[in-house]
Design an enzyme around this catalytic site. Sequence first.
Site, PDB file in Angstrom:
ATOM      1  N   ASN A  11      13.338 -11.200   6.130  1.00 22.16           N
ATOM      2  CA  ASN A  11      12.269 -10.794   5.218  1.00 22.16           C
ATOM      3  C   ASN A  11      11.499 -12.060   4.835  1.00 22.16           C
ATOM      4  O   ASN A  11      11.984 -12.851   4.036  1.00 22.16           O
ATOM      5  CB  ASN A  11      12.890 -10.116   3.982  1.00 22.16           C
ATOM      6  CG  ASN A  11      11.845  -9.774   2.940  1.00 22.16           C
ATOM      7  OD1 ASN A  11      10.644  -9.893   3.176  1.00 22.16           O
ATOM      8  ND2 ASN A  11      12.306  -9.341   1.770  1.00 22.16           N
ATOM      9  N   LYS A  13       8.882 -12.338   3.193  1.00 20.75           N
ATOM     10  CA  LYS A  13       8.233 -12.232   1.868  1.00 20.75           C
ATOM     11  C   LYS A  13       6.787 -12.721   1.966  1.00 20.75           C
ATOM     12  O   LYS A  13       6.150 -12.544   2.997  1.00 20.75           O
ATOM     13  CB  LYS A  13       9.064 -12.959   0.810  1.00 20.75           C
ATOM     14  CG  LYS A  13      10.526 -12.490   0.824  1.00 20.75           C
ATOM     15  CD  LYS A  13      11.325 -12.927  -0.362  1.00 20.75           C
ATOM     16  CE  LYS A  13      12.758 -12.394  -0.236  1.00 20.75           C
ATOM     17  NZ  LYS A  13      13.602 -12.715  -1.364  1.00 20.75           N
ATOM     18  N   HIS A  97      12.685  -3.127  -2.434  1.00 21.00           N
ATOM     19  CA  HIS A  97      13.195  -4.492  -2.633  1.00 21.00           C
ATOM     20  C   HIS A  97      13.172  -4.806  -4.125  1.00 21.00           C
ATOM     21  O   HIS A  97      12.262  -4.390  -4.841  1.00 21.00           O
ATOM     22  CB  HIS A  97      12.339  -5.503  -1.862  1.00 21.00           C
ATOM     23  CG  HIS A  97      12.994  -6.850  -1.806  1.00 21.00           C
ATOM     24  ND1 HIS A  97      12.961  -7.721  -2.864  1.00 21.00           N
ATOM     25  CD2 HIS A  97      13.726  -7.453  -0.840  1.00 21.00           C
ATOM     26  CE1 HIS A  97      13.652  -8.800  -2.541  1.00 21.00           C
ATOM     27  NE2 HIS A  97      14.117  -8.667  -1.315  1.00 21.00           N
ATOM     28  N   GLU A  99      12.360  -7.322  -5.691  1.00 24.35           N
ATOM     29  CA  GLU A  99      11.141  -7.997  -6.158  1.00 24.35           C
ATOM     30  C   GLU A  99      10.037  -6.984  -6.435  1.00 24.35           C
ATOM     31  O   GLU A  99       9.125  -7.255  -7.227  1.00 24.35           O
ATOM     32  CB  GLU A  99      10.721  -9.065  -5.135  1.00 24.35           C
ATOM     33  CG  GLU A  99      11.635 -10.290  -5.238  1.00 24.35           C
ATOM     34  CD  GLU A  99      11.848 -11.042  -3.941  1.00 24.35           C
ATOM     35  OE1 GLU A  99      11.076 -10.849  -2.985  1.00 24.35           O
ATOM     36  OE2 GLU A  99      12.814 -11.831  -3.893  1.00 24.35           O
ATOM     37  N   GLU A 167      21.514  -5.917  -2.131  1.00 23.14           N
ATOM     38  CA  GLU A 167      21.018  -7.245  -2.493  1.00 23.14           C
ATOM     39  C   GLU A 167      21.149  -7.427  -4.005  1.00 23.14           C
ATOM     40  O   GLU A 167      20.283  -6.978  -4.769  1.00 23.14           O
ATOM     41  CB  GLU A 167      19.538  -7.386  -2.117  1.00 23.14           C
ATOM     42  CG  GLU A 167      19.254  -7.219  -0.636  1.00 23.14           C
ATOM     43  CD  GLU A 167      17.977  -7.929  -0.219  1.00 23.14           C
ATOM     44  OE1 GLU A 167      18.068  -8.768   0.675  1.00 23.14           O
ATOM     45  OE2 GLU A 167      16.915  -7.664  -0.800  1.00 23.14           O
ATOM     46  N   GLY A 173      17.644 -15.753  -3.566  1.00 21.98           N
ATOM     47  CA  GLY A 173      16.930 -17.016  -3.704  1.00 21.98           C
ATOM     48  C   GLY A 173      17.589 -18.007  -4.649  1.00 21.98           C
ATOM     49  O   GLY A 173      16.988 -19.010  -5.025  1.00 21.98           O
ATOM     50  N   SER A 205      20.864 -14.929  -0.538  1.00 20.64           N
ATOM     51  CA  SER A 205      21.328 -16.290  -0.246  1.00 20.64           C
ATOM     52  C   SER A 205      22.231 -16.382   0.979  1.00 20.64           C
ATOM     53  O   SER A 205      23.142 -17.215   1.030  1.00 20.64           O
ATOM     54  CB  SER A 205      22.016 -16.900  -1.471  1.00 20.64           C
ATOM     55  OG  SER A 205      21.089 -17.054  -2.532  1.00 20.64           O
TER      56      SER A 205
HETATM   57  P1  13P Z   1      17.207 -14.984   0.044  1.00 19.98           P
HETATM   58  O1  13P Z   1      17.925 -14.926   1.368  1.00 19.98           O
HETATM   59  O2  13P Z   1      16.101 -15.989  -0.004  1.00 19.98           O
HETATM   60  O3  13P Z   1      18.170 -15.073  -1.096  1.00 19.98           O
HETATM   61  O4  13P Z   1      16.448 -13.557  -0.112  1.00 19.98           O
HETATM   62  C1  13P Z   1      17.164 -12.393   0.118  1.00 19.98           C
HETATM   63  C2  13P Z   1      16.206 -11.266   0.122  1.00 19.98           C
HETATM   64  O5  13P Z   1      15.612 -10.940  -0.891  1.00 19.98           O
HETATM   65  C3  13P Z   1      15.983 -10.573   1.402  1.00 19.98           C
HETATM   66  O6  13P Z   1      15.269  -9.400   1.227  1.00 19.98           O
END
Ligand code: 13P
Length: 242
Positions: A11, A13, A97, A99, A167, A173, A205
């Site tokens: 992803n 982002k 997600h 976010e 997640e 992150g 992560s």
């Molecule tokens: P990270 O791997 O940067 O922690 O992000 C995970 C994520 O949100 C994947 O959708």
Amino acid sequence: MAERKRLVAGNWKMNGGRADGLALARGVAERARGPHRCDLLVCPPFTLLGAVGEALAGSGVGLGGQDCHPAASGAFTGCISAEMLRDTGCSHVIVGHSERRHTCSETDADVRAKAEAAWRAGLIAIICVGETHAEREAGLACEVVSAQIAGSIPDGADAERLIVAYEPVWAIGTGLTPTTADIAEIHAAIRALIPAGTRILYGGSVNPKNAAEILGLEEVDGALVGGASLKADDFWAIAQAC
Ligand code: 13P
């Protein structure tokens, strides 16, 4: 029942312009021509879908969107439909997600409508769930995730069209990850609520150092990778951990 083939999905982002996005896609495509035992997918920003799709052609690496609107078309300024993703060459779309749940206030009902849209367009929906740090500290992780599963997965789900990504919000992150026992516990709880054979990815992560341990868990069918998917070598190292 057929074995659940692992999937490592990147992803990206809101990262990447045309030059670095293309370089990354080419790097992934090149490595993917080598031997690997998992399915591979990248989910670039909308602006790069067309170019990345071309760079991945023939590599076997799938293309996915990061979100979609529930409607097929219409007066929704700034939004992208599942049909548009399909038309651009996508096979998958991430919905729900954290976010988006947290910064765009998306509810389980919104996520469910987006997953229905994905299926209407012939896409595989990757539905994300996960607890916050406060919810985990309060001992509510299983309860919260189970409620998200119940509210976000449309009726008629099947293992061909659904992938779940667990997640934990606090692991995204941050460099923090749950213990393997905690991951296994939540994945088992999710597994009891979804159609047999559905893949459950872990995200939060994941990096080349911890991938083997996480992907070695019986209940983990792959990874949804954020930051580490922005480097072809790291993404590939995670895929090699399968
Ligand atoms: P990270 O791997 O940067 O922690 O992000 C995970 C994520 O949100 C994947 O959708």
